[in-house]
Design an enzyme around this catalytic site. Sequence first.
Site, PDB file in Angstrom:
ATOM      1  N   SER A 666      -1.916   8.672   9.403  1.00 19.06           N
ATOM      2  CA  SER A 666      -0.560   8.745   8.900  1.00 19.06           C
ATOM      3  C   SER A 666       0.205   9.896   9.568  1.00 19.06           C
ATOM      4  CB  SER A 666      -0.592   8.870   7.371  1.00 19.06           C
ATOM      5  OG  SER A 666       0.670   8.618   6.818  1.00 19.06           O
ATOM      6  N   ASP A 739       0.640  -2.829   6.927  1.00 17.16           N
ATOM      7  CA  ASP A 739       0.882  -1.497   6.366  1.00 17.16           C
ATOM      8  C   ASP A 739       1.993  -1.553   5.319  1.00 17.16           C
ATOM      9  OD1 ASP A 739       1.412   1.247   5.899  1.00 17.16           O
ATOM     10  OD2 ASP A 739       0.820   1.755   7.937  1.00 17.16           O
ATOM     11  N   HIS A 773      -2.000   0.575   4.414  1.00 18.28           N
ATOM     12  CA  HIS A 773      -1.992   1.919   4.992  1.00 18.28           C
ATOM     13  C   HIS A 773      -3.372   2.563   4.956  1.00 18.28           C
ATOM     14  CE1 HIS A 773       0.064   5.373   6.570  1.00 18.28           C
ATOM     15  NE2 HIS A 773      -0.360   6.142   5.603  1.00 18.28           N
TER      16      HIS A 773
END
Length: 798
Positions: A666, A739, A773
């Site tokens: 991330s 995601d 994610h």
Amino acid sequence: MKLTICLLAFLNFYDAQENITYQKPSAEILKLADYERPPSVLMNNKKDWVVFTYRSTYKTLDDLNQQEMKLGGLRINPVTNIASTTTYFNNLKIRKFSDKNEVQVKNLPSGAKIAYVQFSPDEKKLTFTNTTNRGVELWIVDLETAAAKKITGDILNANLGTPYLWYNDSQSLLIRTLPQNRPALIDSGKDLPTGPIVSTADGKVSQNRTYQDLLKNPQDEKNFETLVTSEVFNVDLNGNLKKVMNQDMYTGLSFSPDGNYLLSTVIKKPFSYIVPLSRFPMTTTVYDTKGNAVKVVNEIPLNEIMPKGFSSVRTGKREMSWRSDAPATLVFTEALDGGDQYKNAEYRDEIFTWEAPFNAAPKSFFKIKQRFNDVEWTNDHYALVSEEWYDTRNTKTFLIDLNNGESKVIDDRNSQDVYSDPGKFNTVKNQYGRSVIDLKGGKAYLMGDGFTKDGQHPFVDEMDIKSLKKKRLYTSNLKGAKESIVDILNPSKGEILTTQESSSQYPNFYKKNIKSNKAEAVTHFANPFESIKDVYKEVITYKRNDGVTLNGTLYLPANYDRKAKKEKLPLLIWAYPREYKDKNTAGQSTQNDNDFTFPYYGSFVYWVTKGYAVLDNAAFPIIGEGKTEPNDTFITQLVADADAAINAVDQLGYIDKKKVAVGGHSYGAFMTANLLTHSKLFACGIARSGAYNRTLTPFGFQSEQRNYWDVPEIYNTMSPFMNADKMKTPLLLIHGDADNNPGTFTLQTERYFQALKNLGAPVRMVLLPKESHGYQAKENIFHVLWEQDQFLEKCLKK
């Protein structure tokens, strides 16, 4: 020459790997990754029952390959009517707190998919939902007999979360069910549109971040309404149903503490295509227990327009809930500055209370000069109100005497200052079954993590509510282990509930007497990672070039000779940048040598078994003091953080500085791409599920409040995509192809890869099917570990 060899090896290896099937990592890594997850523990408030919930270590691709609709910020399975992202338990065991052995819960559903586990108010029963291939059922467990039985068929609507609510008497529940006349869902792929999609703006300035899974067309709107609409029933423990309220888009239901009123929030139209459902219009109404409306207490319009800044809020009543120390009183907050943090105002928020049956106007309870954070109630005529302000990171807590309205500040500090954290107050259940701060004889008790410059020492404090003086009752000083305080069981007897762990000892619960210092184990979970129990682990502390103190957890292979240091190891650094407003808090450490070493796909710890040194959770602070924002010098500080980390391990004599890799997930992926672009410190990098073009998140990202048009040079400088022509270091890009995280659309990785590839950079992109994610499927996780292992072997070892 060495860089050229690395690039050739990288390119030659991956040219042969274009069409691969799922792979598994090497034996050393697979031994750690393919393990059986110990159960999670749930205890009731009285601490007389312990529930063990079991689930598979990973999901499978088949679990992820279910029907899914992405609407209004939700991901829903339209067949089963529960979030498609739900993680299920597959087994339950229970035992009395004082017993030694767990008891298998009998009569569980075959192929159980258990979620939303709760104790009843009297704590004699346990409820859970079970998801079948058609929907969601409600089940109940009698704790004394350890027998489960089904209460309803698969009729519950869990698309908006927990679909049931206990009545105070523990004899019946309020449930959200699917409407009997529910319309069929529209297949937007087949349904022909009746016109174009048109959106308009009225000229008002707003600051909306990028959101995923939004409504896109009228078909989505109809499907969203169909999926979130429920009817409300009362169901007793024998499964008898009685309708309470007609169908509506119920998003929140809660009983008053005395059980005589029901607070209900429903979603209204118009919906939005630019914000998720949390900002759709909503109406909140109080009903009696028979379903008769008593009072509409809040009406929130569509909220597409928001002022800039993390301390800005919407106008109108916010944070509405029941006051836990009163029979039926609502408490809520309203902004006094229009919700705009950039407007001058003596007071920012005002807190109100509103007593049932709501015939009189709400009463002002307290005004605060910063933004409302929380209010906690006690069992003895006191309340705690906390406020905060993001720009300064300040937080204040006020103790309010409800008898005379007097207030005192009991905590005033930087919210990121972990060394001054006073801890959290111990709570108990009051006569209404609600959690309140335990206040007896004018004494309250706090439990703290106990982070200090000299290490971690969790504590228990006693505070005199009149004088505010504190007395330290207990400080944890375990040798070779870490102790965390979970609960204060009996302050007068000195009984607390803790967990104990070490780098090789899996966390287990203990009942401890702080007067005698005797501890009795409550659980006995074994270490599932025995193969790394002998690796060397140490929290190291070092300085950045501007004097900021940094730290990270260093791992060395079990057989590495730390005295001779003849072999220089390749180093892997895993990190995540964090923003701070001052150097002192940025330099504080929350790492502990005795934290249990839990290898998982989100770190590099696995590779200590392959002969690498690993610096895990390396501190990468980005600091902006005073009026300076952290991101004003993001790149400079990022490179300084990395340089300091490498030099610190190098000075210990363990590594080859030419064989260092960096990785992150991330925002850590964003960090990795920037480090490879703007420094020559690393031989390669691994970036997972990141964002690389900040102009695609133009109204703020991470902790950046300013928009692109405020500071275009910051957005451009910080974007690896804008500097792709400078990036020549081998990079492995990994991203889930579904995601769901705002700002890290899969497109970010795809476009960055295309830019790097066309500019001649050595880069490989791996898109994981069905993953969001965070990665969940066993097949994908094992393949990620394989990809990383192959990449590191080629770039660092060969």
